[in-house]
Scaffold this motif. Structure first.
Motif, PDB file in Angstrom:
ATOM      1  N   TYR A  63      16.255  11.329   9.499  1.00 58.77           N
ATOM      2  CA  TYR A  63      16.433  11.686   8.097  1.00 58.77           C
ATOM      3  C   TYR A  63      15.516  10.849   7.195  1.00 58.77           C
ATOM      4  O   TYR A  63      14.832  11.379   6.311  1.00 58.77           O
ATOM      5  N   VAL A  64      15.498   9.535   7.440  1.00 60.92           N
ATOM      6  CA  VAL A  64      14.721   8.619   6.597  1.00 60.92           C
ATOM      7  C   VAL A  64      13.229   8.918   6.679  1.00 60.92           C
ATOM      8  O   VAL A  64      12.523   8.927   5.653  1.00 60.92           O
ATOM      9  N   PHE A  65      12.724   9.191   7.876  1.00 60.72           N
ATOM     10  CA  PHE A  65      11.286   9.389   8.056  1.00 60.72           C
ATOM     11  C   PHE A  65      10.844  10.844   7.917  1.00 60.72           C
ATOM     12  O   PHE A  65       9.722  11.196   8.250  1.00 60.72           O
ATOM     13  N   ASP A 420      17.846   3.063  -2.185  1.00 57.95           N
ATOM     14  CA  ASP A 420      16.902   1.937  -2.107  1.00 57.95           C
ATOM     15  C   ASP A 420      16.523   1.641  -0.655  1.00 57.95           C
ATOM     16  O   ASP A 420      15.346   1.439  -0.334  1.00 57.95           O
ATOM     17  N   LEU A 421      17.524   1.596   0.226  1.00 59.91           N
ATOM     18  CA  LEU A 421      17.264   1.324   1.638  1.00 59.91           C
ATOM     19  C   LEU A 421      16.381   2.410   2.248  1.00 59.91           C
ATOM     20  O   LEU A 421      15.464   2.127   3.033  1.00 59.91           O
ATOM     21  N   LYS A 422      16.644   3.650   1.871  1.00 58.05           N
ATOM     22  CA  LYS A 422      15.841   4.761   2.375  1.00 58.05           C
ATOM     23  C   LYS A 422      14.387   4.639   1.918  1.00 58.05           C
ATOM     24  O   LYS A 422      13.457   4.801   2.715  1.00 58.05           O
ATOM     25  N   LEU A 423      14.182   4.320   0.648  1.00 59.25           N
ATOM     26  CA  LEU A 423      12.824   4.211   0.105  1.00 59.25           C
ATOM     27  C   LEU A 423      12.079   3.022   0.699  1.00 59.25           C
ATOM     28  O   LEU A 423      10.866   3.077   0.904  1.00 59.25           O
ATOM     29  N   ILE A 424      12.803   1.931   0.988  1.00 59.06           N
ATOM     30  CA  ILE A 424      12.171   0.768   1.620  1.00 59.06           C
ATOM     31  C   ILE A 424      11.627   1.161   2.995  1.00 59.06           C
ATOM     32  O   ILE A 424      10.491   0.828   3.358  1.00 59.06           O
ATOM     33  N   LEU A 425      12.427   1.889   3.778  1.00 58.57           N
ATOM     34  CA  LEU A 425      11.991   2.321   5.107  1.00 58.57           C
ATOM     35  C   LEU A 425      10.864   3.355   5.008  1.00 58.57           C
ATOM     36  O   LEU A 425       9.921   3.341   5.800  1.00 58.57           O
ATOM     37  N   GLN A 426      10.958   4.250   4.025  1.00 65.62           N
ATOM     38  CA  GLN A 426       9.924   5.275   3.874  1.00 65.62           C
ATOM     39  C   GLN A 426       8.600   4.678   3.421  1.00 65.62           C
ATOM     40  O   GLN A 426       7.543   5.261   3.672  1.00 65.62           O
ATOM     41  N   THR A 427       8.648   3.523   2.762  1.00 61.81           N
ATOM     42  CA  THR A 427       7.416   2.853   2.360  1.00 61.81           C
ATOM     43  C   THR A 427       6.600   2.441   3.578  1.00 61.81           C
ATOM     44  O   THR A 427       5.364   2.476   3.562  1.00 61.81           O
ATOM     45  N   ILE A 428       7.286   2.063   4.651  1.00 61.04           N
ATOM     46  CA  ILE A 428       6.594   1.740   5.900  1.00 61.04           C
ATOM     47  C   ILE A 428       5.813   2.952   6.389  1.00 61.04           C
ATOM     48  O   ILE A 428       4.681   2.831   6.874  1.00 61.04           O
ATOM     49  N   LYS A 429       6.396   4.122   6.220  1.00 59.24           N
ATOM     50  CA  LYS A 429       5.757   5.358   6.674  1.00 59.24           C
ATOM     51  C   LYS A 429       4.454   5.628   5.939  1.00 59.24           C
ATOM     52  O   LYS A 429       3.448   6.019   6.543  1.00 59.24           O
ATOM     53  N   ILE A 430       4.439   5.420   4.621  1.00 62.67           N
ATOM     54  CA  ILE A 430       3.261   5.794   3.829  1.00 62.67           C
ATOM     55  C   ILE A 430       2.162   4.733   3.846  1.00 62.67           C
ATOM     56  O   ILE A 430       1.054   4.990   3.368  1.00 62.67           O
ATOM     57  N   MET A 431       2.463   3.538   4.374  1.00 59.39           N
ATOM     58  CA  MET A 431       1.473   2.459   4.337  1.00 59.39           C
ATOM     59  C   MET A 431       0.172   2.829   5.030  1.00 59.39           C
ATOM     60  O   MET A 431      -0.906   2.416   4.626  1.00 59.39           O
ATOM     61  N   PHE A 432       0.265   3.643   6.095  1.00 59.20           N
ATOM     62  CA  PHE A 432      -0.931   3.966   6.874  1.00 59.20           C
ATOM     63  C   PHE A 432      -1.317   5.433   6.742  1.00 59.20           C
ATOM     64  O   PHE A 432      -2.076   5.948   7.548  1.00 59.20           O
ATOM     65  N   MET A 433      -0.771   6.110   5.738  1.00 61.28           N
ATOM     66  CA  MET A 433      -1.144   7.499   5.497  1.00 61.28           C
ATOM     67  C   MET A 433      -2.232   7.534   4.434  1.00 61.28           C
ATOM     68  O   MET A 433      -1.997   7.174   3.281  1.00 61.28           O
ATOM     69  N   LYS A 434      -3.416   7.961   4.832  1.00 57.71           N
ATOM     70  CA  LYS A 434      -4.579   7.909   3.939  1.00 57.71           C
ATOM     71  C   LYS A 434      -4.351   8.692   2.660  1.00 57.71           C
ATOM     72  O   LYS A 434      -4.709   8.258   1.574  1.00 57.71           O
ATOM     73  N   GLU A 435      -3.722   9.858   2.744  1.00 55.29           N
ATOM     74  CA  GLU A 435      -3.568  10.715   1.583  1.00 55.29           C
ATOM     75  C   GLU A 435      -2.784  10.034   0.473  1.00 55.29           C
ATOM     76  O   GLU A 435      -3.054  10.216  -0.700  1.00 55.29           O
ATOM     77  N   SER A 436      -1.810   9.194   0.859  1.00 54.55           N
ATOM     78  CA  SER A 436      -0.981   8.535  -0.138  1.00 54.55           C
ATOM     79  C   SER A 436      -1.710   7.419  -0.870  1.00 54.55           C
ATOM     80  O   SER A 436      -1.269   6.959  -1.903  1.00 54.55           O
ATOM     81  N   SER A 437      -2.833   6.948  -0.330  1.00 50.36           N
ATOM     82  CA  SER A 437      -3.553   5.844  -0.960  1.00 50.36           C
ATOM     83  C   SER A 437      -4.886   6.285  -1.561  1.00 50.36           C
ATOM     84  O   SER A 437      -5.750   5.482  -1.831  1.00 50.36           O
ATOM     85  N   GLU A 438      -5.060   7.593  -1.778  1.00 50.67           N
ATOM     86  CA  GLU A 438      -6.294   8.079  -2.373  1.00 50.67           C
ATOM     87  C   GLU A 438      -6.343   7.695  -3.845  1.00 50.67           C
ATOM     88  O   GLU A 438      -5.332   7.625  -4.528  1.00 50.67           O
ATOM     89  N   GLY A 439      -7.548   7.468  -4.347  1.00 47.69           N
ATOM     90  CA  GLY A 439      -7.715   7.123  -5.744  1.00 47.69           C
ATOM     91  C   GLY A 439      -7.769   8.363  -6.625  1.00 47.69           C
ATOM     92  O   GLY A 439      -7.599   9.489  -6.180  1.00 47.69           O
ATOM     93  N   LEU A 440      -7.999   8.160  -7.911  1.00 52.12           N
ATOM     94  CA  LEU A 440      -8.102   9.270  -8.837  1.00 52.12           C
ATOM     95  C   LEU A 440      -9.392  10.035  -8.609  1.00 52.12           C
ATOM     96  O   LEU A 440     -10.417   9.462  -8.332  1.00 52.12           O
ATOM     97  N   LYS A 441      -9.319  11.351  -8.690  1.00 54.94           N
ATOM     98  CA  LYS A 441     -10.526  12.140  -8.508  1.00 54.94           C
ATOM     99  C   LYS A 441     -10.430  13.431  -9.304  1.00 54.94           C
ATOM    100  O   LYS A 441      -9.347  13.921  -9.617  1.00 54.94           O
ATOM    101  N   ASP A 442     -11.577  14.015  -9.611  1.00 52.64           N
ATOM    102  CA  ASP A 442     -11.622  15.265 -10.353  1.00 52.64           C
ATOM    103  C   ASP A 442     -11.550  16.434  -9.386  1.00 52.64           C
ATOM    104  O   ASP A 442     -12.201  16.428  -8.349  1.00 52.64           O
TER     105      ASP A 442
END
Length: 464
Positions: A63-65, A420-442
């Motif tokens: 559920y969390v991931f 809060d606990l769910k979001l803390i665990l889900q943050t681990i998931k997004i740490m290595f997902m490139k799409e979530s760390s993309e910068g601003l673009k047109d």
């Protein structure tokens, strides 16, 4: 429609049940691989005793991931989530066997079962994904809105073309809305549609049993989870106040202290490596302190690892970092992509300036700018700023400030310790997902994007 819902729910239940069976079977298969025959009772009985705990732990991590979403996730993200789930299950199973004194549970079986679970669940969930996509098909849809119409349309074209085929795009005051509604399965309504028009569209969709997706404004968010009340025999909703109760703030602070202390201890080796890497790369300062805004618009200095060249804003002034910002150092790009530059903020959390979960703290310069541009921006500072949040887990660097504000207000509205606990665990998931760390673009203009994707869309001009 009711029959379809029953089938869908049964399909979900069946998927989760088979998931649990495969998780347990994978461990049993690992015993057979390890012992090359029927495992001795001395080694096998500890596993039998903790099967219920393994199943419960799997269902929680599933559920969390995000494995509960059988439709919207891509197959790549699904397999990535499976990987995180089985690793978390490996750690949990090791902990359970330790506290249950199941020392006869072979450690090699733990390792083998994690690999087997990943392979079997990946194959099974790929089959489920294909069946679910086939069952859903591609739904024809209508997008209704004003200024935000183009932005939403591009998102659907770029990210969900395999689920939704945009047939019509129209302004909310178009005379042809009724005709468009009759010829689609799904309706998307932008947040800038006037409330009286929105009510008519929703009423029509409910009567014809069509699916509706609405970008919420503060009105929709305010009535979310409202409690049923009454004045004598007149039903009414009591709209809950935004913000945390005294009790909620107390327990949230306890969680912040616990998580920040654990975070500092566990991440200290990583922080030492980062410190050495930054110092060796250009010899500049290691940390970067910057004024940010938190609860009640109070200012504090957030602590981060430096990811840009020294004095990066000396000439440019305050600007948001772009995807290929030349000011970002080589080490900085790695730190930003993995979010390791945020680790020193555990000290901000321990001191009470921030929370682990909450709206990201923004600079005073941009706070004043966004307050003028986004009417609902003022609600973000009802709670403490956070290291992570709903906007960071579900959004991206390129997510618009307006959408980030919606996520932040939804978080405040739905706050709980479990969230809060769910979001803390889900943050681990997004740490290595490139799409979530993309910068601003047109993005491409809508008309050009439609031609690029070969989409056949009727575009109805907005009538004033």
């Amino acid at each position: 429609m009711k029959r379809n819902n029953i089938v869908t729910e049964f399909f979900k239940f069946g998927t989760y049940f088979i998931d649990a069976v495969l998780v347990v079977f994978s461990v049993y298969l690992s015993f057979l691989i390890q012992f090359k025959s029927t495992p001795p009772d001395y080694n096998f009985n500890p596993f039998i005793n903790i099967i219920p705990f393994i199943v419960i732990a799997y269902l929680i991590y599933m559920y969390v991931f995000g494995l509960g979403d059988l439709l919207k996730k891509s197959i790549t993200e699904t397999i990535y989530s499976i990987g995180l789930t089985v690793v978390a299950l490996f750690i949990t199973t090791a902990g359970i066997t330790f506290f249950a004194r199941g020392f006869a549970y072979p450690r090699m079986v733990l390792v083998i079962s994690t690999i087997v679970q990943f392979v079997i669940l990946s194959i099974w969930r790929t089959v489920v994904w294909k069946i679910n996509r086939s069952f859903h098909g591609v739904k024809e849809c209508l997008v209704i809105g004003e200024s935000s119409l183009e932005y939403l349309t591009k998102k659907i074209l770029l990210k969900q073309r395999d689920l939704y085929k945009i047939k019509y795009i129209c302004g909310s005051k178009s005379k042809n809305i009724d005709h468009y509604l009759d010829n689609v399965d799904v309706v998307f309504i932008c947040n800038d549609v006037e409330l009286n028009i929105k009510k008519k569209i929703v009423d029509s969709c409910l009567a014809s049993r069509k699916s509706i997706y609405i970008i919420p404004d503060i009105y929709e968010i305010a009535i979310l989870n409202s409690k049923l009340n009454r004045a004598d025999d007149i039903p009414m909703f009591k709209v809950q106040k935004l913000g945390l109760t005294l009790e909620a703030r107390f327990f949230k602070r306890l969680l912040d202290i616990l998580v920040s202390l654990v975070g500092i201890i566990l991440s200290s080796p990583i922080m030492l490596i980062v410190i050495a890497a930054i110092k060796l790369s250009d010899g500049g300062t290691i940390f970067y302190k910057q004024e940010r805004v938190t609860i009640d618009e109070k200012s504090f200095f957030v602590l981060k690892f430096r990811t840009m060249v020294m004095n990066a804003e000396k000439l440019t002034g305050p600007v948001l970092a772009g995807e290929a910002d030349p000011r970002i150092t080589k080490i900085g790009r790695i730190l930003r992509a993995t979010r390791l530059d945020e680790l020193p903020q555990f000290f901000n959390i321990l001191l009470g300036d921030m929370s682990v979960v909450g709206p990201r703290p923004e600079r005073p310069f941009f706070v004043e700018q966004f307050k003028d541009e986004i009417p609902d921006y003022k609600y973000r500072t009802i709670v403490k700023a956070g290291l992570t949040g709903l906007a960071q887990v579900l959004g991206k660097y390129s997510t618009t400030p307006e959408d980030k504000v919606r996520y932040d207000i939804l978080y405040i509205k739905n706050y709980s310790i479990l969230l809060d606990l769910k979001l803390i665990l889900q943050t681990i998931k997004i740490m290595f997902m490139k799409e979530s760390s993309e910068g601003l673009k047109d993005d491409l203009p809508l008309t050009k994007l439609i031609k690029t994707t070969n989409a056949e869309i009727t575009i109805d001009k907005i009538e004033d």
